[in-house]
Design a protein around this motif. Structure first.
Motif: not given
Ligand SMILES: Nc1ncnc2c1ncn2[C@@H]1O[C@H](COP(=O)(O)OP(=O)(O)OP(=O)(O)O)[C@@H](O)[C@H]1O
Ligand SMILES: [Mg+2]
Lengths: 244, 275, 276
Positions: A36-38, A41-44
């Motif tokens: 799901a969003s959040g 994934k992107s963070t990894i």
């Molecule tokens: N720079 C940041 N500062 C604070 N919180 C962050 C930051 N970047 C990401 N987050 C939080 O980290 C969590 C994971 O974010 P991430 O972008 O990795 O999700 P995602 O799985 O890639 O989602 P999406 O499918 O929407 O891209 C989220 O709750 C987001 O709000």
């Protein structure tokens, strides 16, 4: 193992965003991260590229821990390409200049020396006549392909793709996914964060389902998509698959 | 170069104030800004030795004393004198004036007279060269040839600028400043070697303001065709001009002006003349 | 181009009509105002005095050549100050942008610097540096008011210019920098090749305004001695008891600054067109 993530932990402020992430990626494998969003994934991907510092854990690339705090990230990043959802092309440069910037600055190559190689890349991805266009003169699909070419021009060992089709009109998605299939065929090691479930199921070697910063289920795509064991995975898949 | 400050004789002021008033306005009646009052302007600030302590109403300092003497001569009691402050620009701008006359070492020149009225001169000044002991020790000589090679400065708003060109014609372009204070700052900073002032001002600056200040010499008033003569500045066509001129003529004839000069302006005879 | 063989589209026709009408309205209203000024002002009782004091033909003829000559000094001071300001301003902006915690003092310096020099009137800086530093006992020519006056202008303007550069740098989204870093570029290269070119382009209009302001503030150097155009005008004013030299000086300034402003606007508009 080409790449091994070991117990990655990362928080932004008080929120734990990655919780004990471990993952092995073999040479030539394509791994898809879904969730799901959040879910993180992107963070990894950003952590692997050293754009975000880890709180804890190790990332082994060919047996070297690239997440060691004192390490200079620059040479590591040159070995790992990343493509973003929003392209992030440099708007003040033509497509060709976008692609040549890093090889010129990092490898000290001249424009002329790079031209044959870069032209070939552009040709290969159907962009032969777009080299001298500025990003805002290109369609979304073309921009994203330029972004991929830009990363490839550094000859990376691994490519990371962060939802690279999410910002595209549906009819442009295909041309970009095609590029990924080509790369896979050529043996590129890749990690994708994606919402393209059909694509993940048919092309990926390995799928990880993320939920609130944890990989709660991973394995072969057929297993994850056809017979998920975790209720959350079942729930997520039923929602996204039904929506299509 | 010592500056001898004569102490104000209060008696003089008291005497002026008490002198039998010729019914105010015999000549000036109806011609002043305010009936029965004489409004006099001076600079802001007014400098020593022209006005002492920037307080013209005390009548101390050459110009303050002259102002009261003229007022008395015109039939105004000291109490009827009103002081205001006005710069040169306010004095030459078109439109109504805030004073009957303005005195702050304004030099009478034909160009200015086209725009404003000047009284007869109340003082004729020599020009003098202010410098520092260091410059003199460095070999600056009080000869015209020697002066040409110095780096010069002057107050941009005074006739010292054309005088400098006329008397010295320096080799390099002079640097010009807003006021005395800035000129002395430049001397102090070594940016200029020398500056031209009227002699009384020069004496004061060299003795009191400029650290290790010195006077290199003076150009006596008779040196040029246009000596530096100070006049009271009035609106062009001021009705009061004839009364003022009469008063100055009378004060000159009676020796009163010379007396005031002796009281407030220091001895200038000791200053070497530049040949 | 739209239209068939030199023909005009309906839209173009309409816009042309609209343009013609607004031009007419603008021209006639301007004319009316000018006419009112030309006819009414000379009827004011003080007009003759004002004309004599501010628009005196004789004085113009007498002072113009020397004023023009003095203006060359303004141009020269501007010409050597502007590049120094740009370089120092950029350096300060970059100092304020350093991320490395080891270099925090540099960042702090940038902050303190811009705060101080934006908070103090230029005239005061000109006085303090122009008289103060030479007053410490520097020998000639190192105590020249040109050197220290220029430094005062450079220090002050660099503070403003740095803030404008910084706002430009911050307006470039972090994803651009990340994209550059992800390709293996160094932080410095990411700044130089990716962030700065975009940032500088964005702040050109603001920096153009600074240049025009600088062109005027160059006159402040006259406070510490140099006889540039406004000082020369002041000398004439004092000698001729007439304000016309100031009007002449202002006119000379306008002749330079108005085309400069127009050119700046033109370049910006052109750039915007090229981008879309
Ligand atoms: N720079 C940041 N500062 C604070 N919180 C962050 C930051 N970047 C990401 N987050 C939080 O980290 C969590 C994971 O974010 P991430 O972008 O990795 O999700 P995602 O799985 O890639 O989602 P999406 O499918 O929407 O891209 C989220 O709750 C987001 O709000
Ligand atoms: Mg994401």
């Amino acid at each position: 193992m080409k790449l091994r993530l070991e117990n990655l932990r990362k928080s932004f402020g008080d929120t734990l965003v990655l919780d004990d992430i471990s993952l092995d990626v073999a040479e030539g494998q394509m791994v898809c991260l879904i969730g799901a969003s959040g879910s993180g994934k992107s963070t990894i991907l950003r952590c692997i590229n050293l754009l975000e510092p880890l709180d804890d854990g190790a990332i082994w690339l060919d047996g070297q821990d690239i997440a060691a705090p004192a390490l200079d990230p620059q040479p590591i990043r040159q070995r790992i390409g990343i493509v973003f959802q929003s392209f992030n092309l440099f708007p003040h440069m033509t497509a060709a200049e976008n692609v040549m910037l890093a090889p010129r600055r990092v490898h000290g190559k001249s424009r002329d020396a790079l031209l044959p190689e870069v032209s070939a890349l552009f040709e290969r991805f159907g962009l032969g006549d777009r080299m001298d266009h500025y990003p805002d003169q290109l369609s979304g699909g073309q921009q994203q392909r330029v972004a991929i070419v830009r990363a490839l021009a550094m000859n990376p060992e691994i490519m990371l793709f962060d939802e690279i089709t999410s910002a595209l009109d549906p009819e442009l998605v295909g041309e970009v996914l095609e590029v990924l299939t080509t790369l896979k065929r050529e043996g590129m090691t890749m990690i994708l964060a994606t919402h393209e479930m059909d694509f993940a199921q048919s092309v990926a070697d390995h799928v990880c389902f993320l939920d609130r910063g944890r990989i709660i289920e991973q394995g072969h795509p057929d297993k994850i998509f056809d017979a998920p064991t975790q209720p959350r995975t079942q729930d997520f898949l039923s929602r996204v698959l039904r929506r299509r | 170069m010592s500056l001898r400050l004569s102490v104000a004789s209060l008696g003089l002021i008291a005497g002026l104030a008490a002198s039998p008033a010729i019914a105010a306005g015999d000549c000036a009646a109806g011609k002043t800004l305010e009936d029965g009052k004489l409004t006099i302007a001076t600079g802001n600030p007014a400098y020593f030795p022209w006005v002492i302590d920037d307080a013209p109403e005390k009548g101390e300092g050459y110009e303050a004393a002259v102002a009261y003497a003229i007022a008395a001569e015109m039939g105004f009691a000291a109490d009827d004198v009103v002081w205001v402050r006005a710069g040169f620009d306010e004095s030459i701008q078109p439109g109504a004036k805030s004073f009957d006359f303005n005195l702050q070492q304004f030099s009478i020149t034909p160009d200015r007279e086209k725009v404003v009225d000047f009284s007869l001169p109340y003082y004729t000044s020599a020009m003098a060269v202010v410098t520092t002991q260091a410059v003199i020790d460095g070999g600056a000589a009080a000869t015209l040839e020697g002066l040409k090679t110095l780096k010069w400065g002057a107050d941009a708003n005074t006739t010292a600028v054309p005088m400098l060109m006329d008397l010295v014609a320096p080799d390099s372009d002079p640097l010009l400043y807003n006021d005395n204070t800035d000129v002395t700052a430049a001397i102090q900073a070594g940016q200029i070697d020398a500056a031209l002032f009227d002699l009384p001002t020069a004496l004061y600056l060299a003795a009191v303001v400029v650290e290790n200040g010195a006077i290199l010499g003076q150009f006596p008033a008779d040196r040029t065709d246009n000596p530096d003569q100070f006049g009271l500045l009035m609106e062009d066509g001021a009705a009061i001009k004839t009364c003022v001129d009469e008063a100055i003529t009378a004060l000159t004839a009676s020796g009163k002006l010379a007396e005031i000069e002796a009281t407030w302006l220091s001895e200038t005879t000791g200053v070497p003349v530049i040949e | 181009m739209a239209g068939n063989q030199g023909g005009v589209t309906r839209r173009q026709e309409y816009e042309k009509r609209l343009r013609r009408r607004s031009l007419f309205v603008a021209a006639s209203s301007t004319l009316a105002v000018l006419l009112a000024i030309v006819v009414l002002v000379p009827r004011a009782p003080g007009w003759e005095r004002v004309q004599q004091s501010f628009f005196n033909a004789e004085v113009i003829a007498k002072t113009f050549p020397k004023l023009l000559n003095a203006f060359l000094l303004d141009v020269a001071i501007f010409a050597w100050s502007a590049p120094l300001i740009a370089v120092l301003g950029l350096a300060i902006a970059l100092a304020r942008d350093v991320r490395n915690p080891v270099l925090y003092p540099l960042r702090l310096f940038g902050i303190v610097y811009t705060d101080i020099f934006r908070g103090v009137p230029v005239v005061l800086v000109v006085y303090l540096i122009g008289f103060g530093i030479p007053g410490l006992g520097l020998p000639r020519p190192w105590n020249s008011p040109y050197i220290w006056g220029t430094l005062a202008l450079v220090l002050t303007y660099a503070a403003y210019v740095a803030e404008i550069f910084r706002s430009g740098i911050e307006s470039v989204h972090a994803s651009q920098r990340n994209a550059a870093l992800s390709l293996g570029l160094s932080g410095a290269d990411a700044m130089r090749f990716v962030v700065l070119p975009q940032a500088i382009r964005r702040v050109i209009p603001a920096q153009m305004n600074m240049l025009i302001a600088l062109q005027k503030d160059v006159a402040l150097l006259s406070f510490i001695g140099p006889v540039e155009i406004f000082r020369q005008a002041g000398v004439f004013k004092s000698l001729l008891a007439n304000f016309t030299p100031y009007v002449v000086a202002a006119a000379i300034f306008l002749v330079v600054t108005v085309p400069a402003t127009r050119l700046a606007d033109h370049l910006i508009a052109k750039q915007n067109r090229a981008r879309t």
